[in-house]
Design a protein around this motif. Structure first.
Motif, PDB file in Angstrom:
ATOM      1  N   PRO A 147       0.800  -1.235   0.000  1.00  0.00           N
ATOM      2  CA  PRO A 147       0.000   0.000   0.000  1.00  0.00           C
ATOM      3  C   PRO A 147       0.831   1.282   0.000  1.00  0.00           C
ATOM      4  O   PRO A 147       0.332   2.330  -0.414  1.00  0.00           O
ATOM      5  N   VAL A 148       2.091   1.243   0.441  1.00  0.00           N
ATOM      6  CA  VAL A 148       2.925   2.444   0.407  1.00  0.00           C
ATOM      7  C   VAL A 148       4.205   2.202  -0.407  1.00  0.00           C
ATOM      8  O   VAL A 148       5.206   2.911  -0.225  1.00  0.00           O
ATOM      9  N   ASP A 149       4.178   1.231  -1.305  1.00  0.00           N
ATOM     10  CA  ASP A 149       5.333   0.962  -2.171  1.00  0.00           C
ATOM     11  C   ASP A 149       5.241   1.853  -3.403  1.00  0.00           C
ATOM     12  O   ASP A 149       4.724   1.469  -4.450  1.00  0.00           O
ATOM     13  N   PHE A 150       5.762   3.074  -3.262  1.00  0.00           N
ATOM     14  CA  PHE A 150       5.608   4.095  -4.297  1.00  0.00           C
ATOM     15  C   PHE A 150       6.793   4.155  -5.272  1.00  0.00           C
ATOM     16  O   PHE A 150       6.827   5.051  -6.129  1.00  0.00           O
ATOM     17  N   LEU A 151       7.751   3.267  -5.162  1.00  0.00           N
ATOM     18  CA  LEU A 151       8.981   3.432  -5.933  1.00  0.00           C
ATOM     19  C   LEU A 151       8.730   3.387  -7.437  1.00  0.00           C
ATOM     20  O   LEU A 151       9.252   4.227  -8.180  1.00  0.00           O
ATOM     21  N   HIS A 152       7.953   2.428  -7.905  1.00  0.00           N
ATOM     22  CA  HIS A 152       7.711   2.348  -9.353  1.00  0.00           C
ATOM     23  C   HIS A 152       7.026   3.616  -9.875  1.00  0.00           C
ATOM     24  O   HIS A 152       7.411   4.156 -10.924  1.00  0.00           O
ATOM     25  N   ALA A 153       6.040   4.099  -9.156  1.00  0.00           N
ATOM     26  CA  ALA A 153       5.346   5.306  -9.586  1.00  0.00           C
ATOM     27  C   ALA A 153       6.265   6.519  -9.534  1.00  0.00           C
ATOM     28  O   ALA A 153       6.245   7.384 -10.423  1.00  0.00           O
ATOM     29  N   ALA A 154       7.108   6.588  -8.494  1.00  0.00           N
ATOM     30  CA  ALA A 154       8.044   7.705  -8.382  1.00  0.00           C
ATOM     31  C   ALA A 154       9.064   7.678  -9.514  1.00  0.00           C
ATOM     32  O   ALA A 154       9.425   8.726 -10.071  1.00  0.00           O
ATOM     33  N   LEU A 155       9.506   6.505  -9.886  1.00  0.00           N
ATOM     34  CA  LEU A 155      10.451   6.393 -11.000  1.00  0.00           C
ATOM     35  C   LEU A 155       9.803   6.832 -12.306  1.00  0.00           C
ATOM     36  O   LEU A 155      10.435   7.502 -13.132  1.00  0.00           O
ATOM     37  N   ALA A 156       8.557   6.444 -12.496  1.00  0.00           N
ATOM     38  CA  ALA A 156       7.869   6.833 -13.724  1.00  0.00           C
ATOM     39  C   ALA A 156       7.761   8.356 -13.829  1.00  0.00           C
ATOM     40  O   ALA A 156       8.020   8.941 -14.891  1.00  0.00           O
TER      41      ALA A 156
END
Length: 409
Positions: free
Chosen positions: A259-268
């Motif tokens: 639920p708070v694994d934002f790394l992929h979205a942040a990389l995009a």
């Protein structure tokens, strides 16, 4: 801007473990650091030679005695005169004469051999060889240039500067070494649950990865500021990645689809290009490698290595992606990255049914033996380990040849 929700069950196109390491090495090779700098010997430890190390002098620089005893000229018996100690320049030695000499001292001109102290019989001013101890020409002499000649290449470019390399460089007369500039690395430790001091508390745990990864990466030649904590916030993570001036950003956690694994979205949003997105290895399969847009004054190409948040899984991610990338960026050769050494197993080593497994092991005269406490969130086994054994799917049988990788020291 609200944080995007990580997609539940996001499909991951995983990469074979060996291929993932190869891709990390290729990424570093494409952007190998060309800049060099001169460092004193004391400051060069852990760096990488930018060019071949060539001898500035013959080694030894003069004929020296390999033993304590007497320098002799011609066959015995000999008349004794004087003493030669290390650091002194001796006078010539005439035929039929001998002089006491210390190990490492310069051989007098005219001397033909060294008679060991235990092989000589001294009677007043006369010296005789003991039974069957008459020295042959050149015996117990280290001739000038025995190890190398001036101008000879001793070590190739890309060699890591170890204590032994420092000793060799000093022996050859170097005061400064030309090495590749260290890659700049920033370690981002992600998570609201992490404490940097004191005991764990309800819902809170100590950060184990900052204290472990920071010195490990520095020992691999990286230039690092202190680790930076980043809370579980999409915008904070995106901006930390986007504005980091480091050539390599290493993150811990947020690589899966929680639920708070934002790394992929942040990389995009940061304009990154994924090179590796998941690796078929246990522990540590939700790891990644991405190429970032240039940033900072240097304007150099940048990469991000996303490590899982579990400690042993993060170590697996570091040896799989971070260390091969760093080794290639500096043109490092002859190190434990990207490949290790191979040994035969002493007993069966348990593997994963479908993926490569990295297993902490102790090395014994019979071969590697597995350690307990080898779960993804555990470090107890790793703290006792001599290496990580690379096991193919299904594990290894007794007597199989397995690769070993270095563990943090």
């Amino acid at each position: 801007m609200s944080a995007p929700a990580p997609p539940v069950g996001r499909p991951v196109s995983t990469t074979d473990w060996a291929r993932a390491r190869e891709l990390a090495q290729l990424a570093g090779t494409r952007h190998r650091i060309a800049a060099t700098e001169q460092r004193t010997l004391a400051a060069a430890l852990g760096a990488v030679l930018a060019g071949p190390l060539t001898a500035l002098t013959d080694l030894p620089a003069f004929d020296t005695s390999a033993m304590d005893g007497w320098a002799v000229a011609g066959p015995g018996p000999w008349r004794l005169a004087g003493r030669v100690l290390a650091g002194r320049t001796p006078p010539p030695l005439a035929d039929g004469w001998a002089t006491e000499i210390a190990t490492g001292a310069q051989l007098p001109p005219g001397a033909t051999a060294v008679l060991r102290r235990e092989h000589g019989e001294r009677t007043g001013p006369q010296l005789r060889p003991g039974p069957a101890a008459d020295p042959t020409p050149g015996q117990d002499v280290r001739p000038r240039g025995q190890e190398c000649r001036r101008g000879e290449e001793l070590l190739p470019a890309g060699t890591e500067v170890t204590p032994a390399v420092l000793g060799l460089a000093a022996a050859c007369g170097y005061d400064l070494l030309t090495v590749r500039r260290a890659p700049s690395v920033e370690l981002l430790v992600l998570g609201d649950e992490l404490r940097t001091e004191g005991l764990p508390a309800p819902g809170l745990v100590r950060d184990a990865l900052g204290p472990m990864l920071q010195p490990w990466l520095a020992a691999r030649g990286a230039e690092l500021p202190a680790p930076r904590a980043v809370r579980d916030d999409f915008a904070l993570l995106r901006d930390a990645i986007r504005h980091s001036p480091a050539e390599v950003v290493v993150t811990t956690g947020a690589t899966a689809a929680g639920p708070v694994d934002f790394l992929h979205a942040a990389l995009a949003e940061a304009g990154a290009r994924l090179l590796v997105d998941g690796v078929r290895v246990r522990p540590g399969h939700p790891m990644l490698l991405a190429e970032l847009p240039p940033a900072g004054a240097r304007g150099a190409a940048r990469h991000l290595v996303g490590l899982p948040g579990n400690p042993l899984a993060a170590v697996a991610g570091a040896v799989t992606l971070a260390l091969p990338l760093l080794a290639a960026l500096t043109g490092r050769t002859g190190s434990a990255e990207p490949g290790g050494r191979c040994v035969r197993t002493a007993e069966p080593l348990p593997g994963h049914p479908a993926d490569t497994r990295l297993l902490p092991v102790r090395l014994t005269p019979e071969g590697p033996r597995p350690l307990a406490f080898d779960g993804p969130a555990m470090l107890r086994g790793l703290a006792l380990a001599d290496a990580l054994a690379v096991l193919p799917p299904g594990g290894a049988a007794a007597g199989d040849l397995v690769e070993l990788l270095a563990v943090p020291r």
